[in-house]
Design a protein around this motif. Structure first.
Motif, PDB file in Angstrom:
ATOM      1  N   TYR A 269       2.191   9.407 -10.952  1.00 11.36           N
ATOM      2  CA  TYR A 269       0.855   9.814 -10.536  1.00 11.36           C
ATOM      3  C   TYR A 269       0.801  11.336 -10.394  1.00 11.36           C
ATOM      4  O   TYR A 269       1.629  11.923  -9.690  1.00 11.36           O
TER       5      TYR A 269
ATOM      6  N   ALA B   2      -9.502   1.077 -10.264  1.00  8.86           N
ATOM      7  CA  ALA B   2      -9.259   1.624  -8.931  1.00  8.86           C
ATOM      8  C   ALA B   2     -10.353   1.236  -7.922  1.00  8.86           C
ATOM      9  O   ALA B   2     -10.111   1.277  -6.710  1.00  8.86           O
TER      10      ALA B   2
ATOM     11  N   ARG C 239      -9.903  -0.861  -4.550  1.00  8.78           N
ATOM     12  CA  ARG C 239      -8.504  -0.879  -4.108  1.00  8.78           C
ATOM     13  C   ARG C 239      -8.017   0.505  -3.685  1.00  8.78           C
ATOM     14  O   ARG C 239      -7.198   0.617  -2.776  1.00  8.78           O
ATOM     15  N   PHE C 240      -8.485   1.535  -4.373  1.00  4.99           N
ATOM     16  CA  PHE C 240      -8.031   2.906  -4.105  1.00  4.99           C
ATOM     17  C   PHE C 240      -9.155   3.695  -3.447  1.00  4.99           C
ATOM     18  O   PHE C 240     -10.337   3.487  -3.751  1.00  4.99           O
TER      19      PHE C 240
ATOM     20  N   SER D 219       0.833  -1.204   0.000  1.00  3.99           N
ATOM     21  CA  SER D 219       0.000   0.000   0.000  1.00  3.99           C
ATOM     22  C   SER D 219       0.866   1.251   0.000  1.00  3.99           C
ATOM     23  O   SER D 219       2.008   1.238   0.485  1.00  3.99           O
TER      24      SER D 219
ATOM     25  N   LEU E 110      -1.623  -3.166  -4.308  1.00  2.00           N
ATOM     26  CA  LEU E 110      -0.954  -2.672  -5.501  1.00  2.00           C
ATOM     27  C   LEU E 110      -0.380  -3.804  -6.342  1.00  2.00           C
ATOM     28  O   LEU E 110       0.070  -4.836  -5.809  1.00  2.00           O
TER      29      LEU E 110
ATOM     30  N   MET F 291      -3.859   3.802  -1.741  1.00  2.00           N
ATOM     31  CA  MET F 291      -3.794   2.726  -2.716  1.00  2.00           C
ATOM     32  C   MET F 291      -3.406   1.427  -2.023  1.00  2.00           C
ATOM     33  O   MET F 291      -2.336   1.348  -1.406  1.00  2.00           O
TER      34      MET F 291
ATOM     35  N   ASP G 294       0.208  -1.071 -11.706  1.00  2.00           N
ATOM     36  CA  ASP G 294      -0.047   0.255 -11.134  1.00  2.00           C
ATOM     37  C   ASP G 294       1.198   1.150 -11.190  1.00  2.00           C
ATOM     38  O   ASP G 294       1.126   2.325 -10.810  1.00  2.00           O
TER      39      ASP G 294
END
Length: 123
Positions: free
Chosen positions: A93, A63, A66-67, A16, A85, A82, A89
């Motif tokens: 960003y 996403a 998970r996000f 994460s 992962l 996040m 990914d």
């Protein structure tokens, strides 16, 4: 508006990270914030967005689940948590802001962009 993205790094598969986007210099409080990412050789793509109030969010399909995007307006900061992962990914960003409250997924609707923070997920 100046945006400073941070929190990227190297993490193993399943790990994460929490990205932060600190905003300054904005004259209006009515804006939405989005996160986008760009992997090498690929187009920049939408990840998640959130309205000014935080009452509405929007996620790309990859996403969802998970996000999590959130914001702290007292700190003028938007976060992207996040989890789970995957190597896919891995990307730079970016955070961006737009006028108006709608949490758009459209890249061209965002007028101000941060410099990006690199996320690398090892397999």
């Amino acid at each position: 508006v100046q945006l400073q993205a941070s929190g990227g790094g190297l993490v193993q598969t399943g790990g994460s990270l929490r990205l932060s986007c600190a905003a300054s210099g904005h004259s209006s409080s009515l804006y939405a914030t989005g996160w986008f990412r760009q992997a090498p050789g690929k187009e920049r793509e939408f990840v998640a967005a959130i309205t000014w109030t935080g009452g509405s969010t929007n996620y790309a399909d990859f996403a969802k689940g998970r996000f999590t995007i959130s914001r702290d307006n007292a700190e003028n900061t938007v976060y992207l948590q996040m989890n789970s992962l995957e190597p896919e990914d891995t990307a730079l960003y970016y955070c961006a802001v737009k006028s108006g409250s709608y949490a758009s997924f459209l890249r061209h609707s965002y007028a101000y962009w941060g410099q990006g923070t690199l996320v690398t997920v090892s397999s």
